[in-house]
Design a protein around this motif. Structure first.
Motif, PDB file in Angstrom:
ATOM      1  N   ASP A  73      -5.185 -18.100   4.337  1.00 10.07           N
ATOM      2  CA  ASP A  73      -6.499 -18.730   4.508  1.00 10.07           C
ATOM      3  C   ASP A  73      -7.176 -18.775   3.139  1.00 10.07           C
ATOM      4  OD1 ASP A  73      -8.958 -19.657   5.411  1.00 10.07           O
ATOM      5  OD2 ASP A  73      -9.566 -17.720   6.221  1.00 10.07           O
ATOM      6  N   LEU A  78     -11.757 -17.502   7.982  1.00 12.10           N
ATOM      7  CA  LEU A  78     -11.786 -16.370   8.909  1.00 12.10           C
ATOM      8  C   LEU A  78     -12.938 -15.419   8.581  1.00 12.10           C
ATOM      9  CD1 LEU A  78      -7.995 -15.562   9.298  1.00 12.10           C
ATOM     10  CD2 LEU A  78      -9.555 -16.303  11.087  1.00 12.10           C
ATOM     11  N   THR A 102      -9.891  -9.721   6.451  1.00  8.40           N
ATOM     12  CA  THR A 102      -8.463  -9.967   6.281  1.00  8.40           C
ATOM     13  C   THR A 102      -7.860  -8.921   5.354  1.00  8.40           C
ATOM     14  OG1 THR A 102      -8.903 -11.491   4.453  1.00  8.40           O
ATOM     15  CG2 THR A 102      -8.712 -12.443   6.658  1.00  8.40           C
ATOM     16  N   ALA A 127      -7.649 -13.562  16.228  1.00 13.11           N
ATOM     17  CA  ALA A 127      -8.307 -14.189  15.080  1.00 13.11           C
ATOM     18  C   ALA A 127      -8.352 -15.704  15.249  1.00 13.11           C
ATOM     19  CB  ALA A 127      -7.581 -13.818  13.786  1.00 13.11           C
ATOM     20  N   LEU A 187     -11.768 -17.890  15.470  1.00 10.94           N
ATOM     21  CA  LEU A 187     -12.042 -18.994  14.558  1.00 10.94           C
ATOM     22  C   LEU A 187     -12.205 -20.302  15.330  1.00 10.94           C
ATOM     23  CD1 LEU A 187     -12.447 -20.055  11.717  1.00 10.94           C
ATOM     24  CD2 LEU A 187      -9.954 -20.238  11.500  1.00 10.94           C
ATOM     25  N   THR A 227      -7.073 -22.718  12.479  1.00 12.52           N
ATOM     26  CA  THR A 227      -6.745 -22.245  13.828  1.00 12.52           C
ATOM     27  C   THR A 227      -5.346 -22.712  14.218  1.00 12.52           C
ATOM     28  OG1 THR A 227      -9.077 -22.307  14.451  1.00 12.52           O
ATOM     29  CG2 THR A 227      -7.481 -22.261  16.244  1.00 12.52           C
TER      30      THR A 227
END
Length: 71
Positions: A9, A14, A22, A33, A37, A47
């Motif tokens: 990411d 996130l 994270t 998660a 998201l 996602t």
């Protein structure tokens, strides 16, 4: 563990949108998660990336590969 499935990411969605810390490690934690998201921003492509990584992990495990996941 022989194989690691990683989703990166780079823009920290996130953290910014889902307020998650994270790295996210493990299949169930990644499912949670991705759902968090998706709820925070249903249009965020990260996602789908996380769910795609989970699908790949499941396919590898089904083939007998020793695999783990991390976001």
């Amino acid at each position: 563990m022989q194989t690691l499935v990683i989703c990166i990411d780079r823009d920290n969605d996130l953290g910014e949108k889902a307020k998650l810390e994270t790295p996210i490690v493990g299949r169930e934690a990644n499912v949670q998660a991705a759902v968090a998201l998706g709820i925070a921003d249903p249009e965020d492509s990260d996602t789908n990336t996380i769910f795609g990584g989970i699908r790949i992990l499941d396919e590898l495990r089904a083939k007998g590969t020793d695999a783990s996941s991390s976001e």
